[in-house]
Design an enzyme around this catalytic site. Structure first.
Site, PDB file in Angstrom:
ATOM      1  N   GLY A  93      -8.036   3.098  17.728  1.00  0.00           N
ATOM      2  CA  GLY A  93      -7.001   2.619  16.818  1.00  0.00           C
ATOM      3  C   GLY A  93      -6.317   3.775  16.119  1.00  0.00           C
ATOM      4  N   GLY A 138     -18.342  -3.754   9.473  1.00  0.00           N
ATOM      5  CA  GLY A 138     -17.176  -3.603   8.612  1.00  0.00           C
ATOM      6  C   GLY A 138     -17.365  -4.344   7.292  1.00  0.00           C
ATOM      7  N   LYS A 179       0.804  -1.230   0.000  1.00  0.00           N
ATOM      8  CA  LYS A 179       0.000   0.000   0.000  1.00  0.00           C
ATOM      9  C   LYS A 179       0.838   1.282   0.000  1.00  0.00           C
ATOM     10  CE  LYS A 179      -4.276  -1.477   2.255  1.00  0.00           C
ATOM     11  NZ  LYS A 179      -5.231  -1.194   3.337  1.00  0.00           N
TER      12      LYS A 179
END
Ligand code: NDP
Length: 287
Positions: free
Chosen positions: A133, A253, A73
């Site tokens: 997070g 999600g 990524k």
């Protein structure tokens, strides 16, 4: 006579490990439902030091695009001709579109999140969000919310990765108008009663640890809030199950993953896929 056109249109994902990536299931279901029978999604195991070669292959085969996942990524950014503003701020690209040999990089992780909120009637403008997070998903989510005009972002992350948290706070303060706060996550976190949006952007609850709950005082999450989980597998996490039981509006999600995949398909084909078909295919694959 029927038109004879057997040209294949290729998209896919580069990653490693990648064999368990369910992208192909969602994308194939969408292509079939759209009647795009010569569109194919390839799950491709690409070594870290072969990424440049893989991109040459992509251009040689005139592939329409590719998703990048771990470990590509960040590394892929150096090979692209253009990168979206949010992907640049996030510091990672997960979707590439090949426009006649020119590669455009986008990050649809946070955009899938924003679409999931929109599908649920949640507008972030001026709202207060708490994000658990500070990893890749949290970063994408916070940047997208920041660019969309969220009023306040409160990031909560374990103290061992303080540098990650500090870097995220810095990016948000420099590039968005949001009020940004940071808390070291050392005990059950009480979500402030005036929060509007609560996001689990950690990997807590991911298969196989399916009964794990983030270390949050669940009584502090009120029905006036909206909870978004990022965990795509299982499609319903322990957190989402608990929120549904308590009557707190929430979204999974898995839904966010489908939104993201739908966005990728739209970028590649110019057409909107049937998201219900995609969600059903994902549920079947993970059941
Ligand atoms: P990273 O490894 O970059 O970040 C993981 C985050 O989770 C870190 O902040 C880490 O905290 C935190 N964390 C992990 N374990 C715990 C724990 N026990 N308690 C508290 N915090 C914890 O991963 P990503 O951000 O890339 O991915 C996170 C999740 O998001 C994954 O499950 C992934 O599948 C999902 N995802 C879903 C998408 C979707 O479309 N639905 C898109 C992208 C990702 P620390 O820094 O302290 O280790």
């Amino acid at each position: 006579m029927k038109e004879q056109n057997y040209l294949d249109h290729l998209v896919g994902v580069f990653g490693q490990p990648v064999s368990e990536n369910p992208g192909v299931v969602i994308q194939d279901a969408a292509f079939a439902a759209m009647g795009l029978e010569r569109w194919h999604f390839l799950t491709l195991d690409v070594d870290r030091d072969k990424l440049e070669d893989a991109l040459r292959g992509l251009k040689a085969f005139k592939m329409r695009g590719i998703n990048c996942t771990i470990p590509h990524k960040i590394a892929v950014m150096q090979y692209l001709d253009e990168i979206s503003e949010s992907a640049r701020l996030i510091g990672a690209v997960n979707t590439i579109v090949n426009e006649n040999g020119r590669l455009f990089g986008e990050n649809t992780d946070g955009k899938g999140f924003m679409m999931s909120l929109a599908e649920n009637g949640v507008n972030v403008s001026g709202k207060k969000a708490v994000v658990f997070g500070a990893g890749g998903a949290a970063r994408a989510i916070c940047v997208e919310m920041g660019l969309a005009g969220v009023g306040a972002l409160h990031i909560v992350n374990r103290p061992q990765d303080r540098a990650l948290g500090d870097a995220l706070v810095d990016i948000l303060r420099r590039n968005t108008a949001a009020q940004v706060a940071y808390t070291d996550w050392t005990e059950p976190f009480r979500v402030p009663a005036d929060a509007d949006i609560v996001v689990n952007a950690t990997s807590v609850g991911l298969y196989p640890d399916v009964n794990a709950l983030p270390n949050i005082d669940l009584d502090s999450i009120l029905p006036s809030m909206f909870v978004q989980d990022v965990i795509p597998n299982p499609t319903e996490t322990a957190l989402i199950r608990e929120m549904r039981r308590r009557g707190v509006p929430c979204a999974t999600g898995a839904g966010m993953l489908v939104e993201q995949a739908a966005l990728n398909i739209e970028m590649w084909t110019g057409r909107k896929p049937d998201k219900a078909v995609m969600y059903h295919a994902l549920e079947e694959a993970l059941s």
